[in-house]
Design a protein around this motif. Structure first.
Motif, short mmCIF file in Angstrom:
data_model
loop_
_atom_site.label_atom_id
_atom_site.label_comp_id
_atom_site.label_asym_id
_atom_site.label_seq_id
_atom_site.Cartn_x
_atom_site.Cartn_y
_atom_site.Cartn_z
N LYS A 114 19.47 25.88 147.27
CA LYS A 114 19.31 27.18 147.90
C LYS A 114 20.35 28.15 147.35
O LYS A 114 21.54 27.85 147.29
CB LYS A 114 19.49 27.04 149.42
N GLY A 115 19.88 29.33 146.92
CA GLY A 115 20.78 30.34 146.39
C GLY A 115 21.56 29.87 145.19
O GLY A 115 22.70 30.27 144.97
N ASP A 116 20.94 28.96 144.39
CA ASP A 116 21.61 28.39 143.21
C ASP A 116 22.92 27.71 143.56
O ASP A 116 23.84 27.63 142.75
CB ASP A 116 21.86 29.48 142.16
N GLY A 117 23.01 27.20 144.78
CA GLY A 117 24.20 26.45 145.19
C GLY A 117 25.45 27.28 145.36
O GLY A 117 26.56 26.76 145.35
N LYS A 118 25.27 28.59 145.57
CA LYS A 118 26.44 29.47 145.65
C LYS A 118 27.29 29.17 146.88
O LYS A 118 28.48 29.46 146.90
CB LYS A 118 26.00 30.93 145.65
N ALA A 119 26.67 28.63 147.93
CA ALA A 119 27.43 28.31 149.12
C ALA A 119 28.39 27.14 148.89
O ALA A 119 29.33 26.94 149.65
CB ALA A 119 26.49 27.96 150.28
N GLY A 120 28.18 26.38 147.83
CA GLY A 120 29.11 25.32 147.45
C GLY A 120 28.98 24.03 148.20
O GLY A 120 29.76 23.10 148.00
N ARG A 121 27.98 23.91 149.09
CA ARG A 121 27.90 22.71 149.92
C ARG A 121 27.52 21.47 149.12
O ARG A 121 27.89 20.37 149.47
CB ARG A 121 26.91 22.92 151.06
N TRP A 122 26.76 21.64 148.04
CA TRP A 122 26.38 20.49 147.24
C TRP A 122 27.60 19.92 146.52
O TRP A 122 27.81 18.71 146.47
CB TRP A 122 25.31 20.88 146.21
N PHE A 123 28.43 20.78 146.00
CA PHE A 123 29.55 20.34 145.17
C PHE A 123 30.79 20.00 145.99
O PHE A 123 31.64 19.23 145.54
CB PHE A 123 29.90 21.44 144.16
N SER A 124 30.90 20.56 147.20
CA SER A 124 32.16 20.43 147.95
C SER A 124 32.56 18.99 148.28
O SER A 124 33.76 18.68 148.24
CB SER A 124 32.11 21.27 149.23
N PRO A 125 31.63 18.05 148.59
CA PRO A 125 32.11 16.67 148.83
C PRO A 125 32.81 16.06 147.62
O PRO A 125 33.78 15.32 147.78
CB PRO A 125 30.80 15.92 149.15
N LEU A 126 32.33 16.40 146.42
CA LEU A 126 33.02 15.94 145.21
C LEU A 126 34.34 16.67 145.02
O LEU A 126 35.37 16.06 144.72
CB LEU A 126 32.12 16.18 143.98
N GLU A 127 34.29 17.98 145.19
CA GLU A 127 35.48 18.82 144.97
C GLU A 127 36.63 18.43 145.89
O GLU A 127 37.80 18.42 145.49
CB GLU A 127 35.11 20.29 145.19
N LEU A 128 36.31 18.07 147.14
CA LEU A 128 37.34 17.80 148.13
C LEU A 128 37.81 16.35 148.14
O LEU A 128 38.99 16.10 148.40
CB LEU A 128 36.82 18.17 149.53
N HIS A 129 36.92 15.41 147.84
CA HIS A 129 37.27 14.01 148.09
C HIS A 129 37.22 13.10 146.87
O HIS A 129 37.71 11.97 146.94
CB HIS A 129 36.35 13.45 149.18
N VAL A 130 36.63 13.54 145.77
CA VAL A 130 36.53 12.67 144.59
C VAL A 130 37.31 13.23 143.41
O VAL A 130 38.13 12.53 142.80
CB VAL A 130 35.05 12.45 144.20
N LEU A 131 37.07 14.47 143.08
CA LEU A 131 37.67 15.04 141.87
C LEU A 131 39.20 15.16 141.93
O LEU A 131 39.84 15.03 140.88
CB LEU A 131 37.04 16.41 141.57
#
Length: 388
Positions: A114-131
């Motif tokens: 949705k919205g090309d993922g601009k809300a960041g919810r798809w990437f945030s679990p990786l960004e916060l806990h894995v990367l």
């Protein structure tokens, strides 16, 4: 020693065409003035043509040395082109970190979000806990123990986030494999086995019993944006996001058509979803029109639309444990206990997917008229309480 056919002086002024230096090395001169070296070898009975670089950057001697090297590789039974690709991947290995590949995977995934993922919810679990822990590690080195170490702190306490992070990580690994990287596609499943069964017990969103909804609905008597949005959400059984982003152009002839990309939880995010609006819901639309800004019926006071938490805060301020999403459960329970609606119709009311893929392929209806009648009955029920 192989006898070479080309002289350095000839190479500089060679005419357009292909010029053989012997033992498979060719100079290819193009009409535009450019030229490049090409090596022809046979591996496993198949002829391969391998570029060795342009004439401007590779001299005759360098081309012959390179040809000797790759001919020896071919003579050993190894495809020189694939071997060079392997070596290039090896050299680039340290540059293919988990973060770099994850960002590439996110870019490739955006069209589905949705919205090309601009809300960041798809990437945030990786960004916060894995990367933060694994982002700089070459993706080819990532194994199940690395993943276990990264996710174990949240595996039980934030089970849903951990599950999403594991899912996203699996997608990233598959993207890496598509790039030709030597990744362990089973690493996430192995990590899941190491992490064990989560102790977290999922809790359903608290919901008012359907018999209590009319009293709450009657309390939303003020013609404010928040009250009207909550009333519309209750009447339609739709999630809060499509309600918040409701645009007047989406309503025509008593039907609200929600764009497919705005529908959470559906397999086909490209398919629009139609919601028949009851008389009560259309009345709410009319009351909301004076607040309309840029076509949105429920705008925020500053810009955009009301936030995801606006309706929830109203219920919280009233000391209620229930939340807006729970009204979908209220509607579903009412359908089960007070109507004889077939399961597939009731589930479609909530935009849930039912049946097997074969059944869905042959079912060419969204039960619009059945849902219209049921939503009219639901509206009669929720608006039945007296306003005090």
């Amino acid at each position: 020693m192989a006898k070479h056919k080309l002289a350095a002086s000839f190479v500089k002024s060679a005419p357009v065409g292909k010029h053989n230096d012997g033992t498979g090395l060719w100079l290819v001169k193009r009409a535009d003035g450019g030229a490049q070296w090409m090596l022809r070898v046979t591996v496993h009975g198949r002829r391969r043509e391998m570029g060795l670089g342009g004439l401007n950057s590779v001299s005759l001697k360098q081309a012959r040395d390179a040809a000797d090297h790759w001919r020896a590789i071919a003579a050993s039974g190894v495809d020189p082109i694939k071997e060079r690709e392997r070596q290039n991947r090896e050299r680039a290995r340290d540059h293919n970190t988990l973060r770099i590949v994850a960002e590439e995977a996110f870019e490739a995934k955006k069209a589905e979000l949705k919205g090309d993922g601009k809300a960041g919810r798809w990437f945030s679990p990786l960004e916060l806990h894995v990367l933060p822990k694994l982002g700089q590690v070459p993706i080819e080195e990532i194994d199940q123990r690395d993943i276990q170490a990264a996710l174990s702190p949240i595996w039980h306490e934030k089970a849903d986030t951990a599950r999403k992070a594991l899912n996203r990580l699996g997608i990233v690994l598959r993207h890496g494999a598509a790039l030709g990287l030597n990744v362990d596609l089973q690493a996430t499943e192995k990590a899941k086995a190491l992490l064990g069964k989560s102790r977290h017990k999922p809790q359903n969103v608290p919901a008012l019993h359907w018999s209590e909804v009319p009293e709450f609905y009657a309390s939303l008597a003020e013609p404010t944006i928040t009250h009207l949005a909550l009333r519309f959400l209750i009447l339609t059984g739709v999630r809060s996001s499509p309600v918040r982003f409701l645009h007047i152009d989406q309503i025509e002839d008593g039907i609200w058509t929600i764009p497919g990309e705005g529908m959470k939880g559906r397999r086909d995010r490209t398919a629009d979803f139609r919601v028949p609006l009851s008389r009560e819901a259309l009345g709410v639309v009319d009351l909301a029109k004076p607040f309309m800004r840029q076509g949105y019926l429920f705008p925020s006071f500053k810009k955009g639309v009301i936030s995801d938490a606006t309706m929830a805060r109203l219920m919280e301020r009233r000391g209620m444990a229930e939340r807006p999403h729970g009204f979908r459960s209220s509607l579903r329970t009412w359908l089960a206990e007070e109507t004889n609606a077939p399961n597939e119709v009731a589930e479609t009311m909530l935009a849930h997917v039912t049946g097997t893929s074969v059944e869905r392929a042959y079912r060419r209806t969204d039960f619009l008229e059945q849902r219209r009648a049921l939503l009219e009955r639901w509206a009669d029920h929720v608006s039945s309480a007296k306003v005090e």
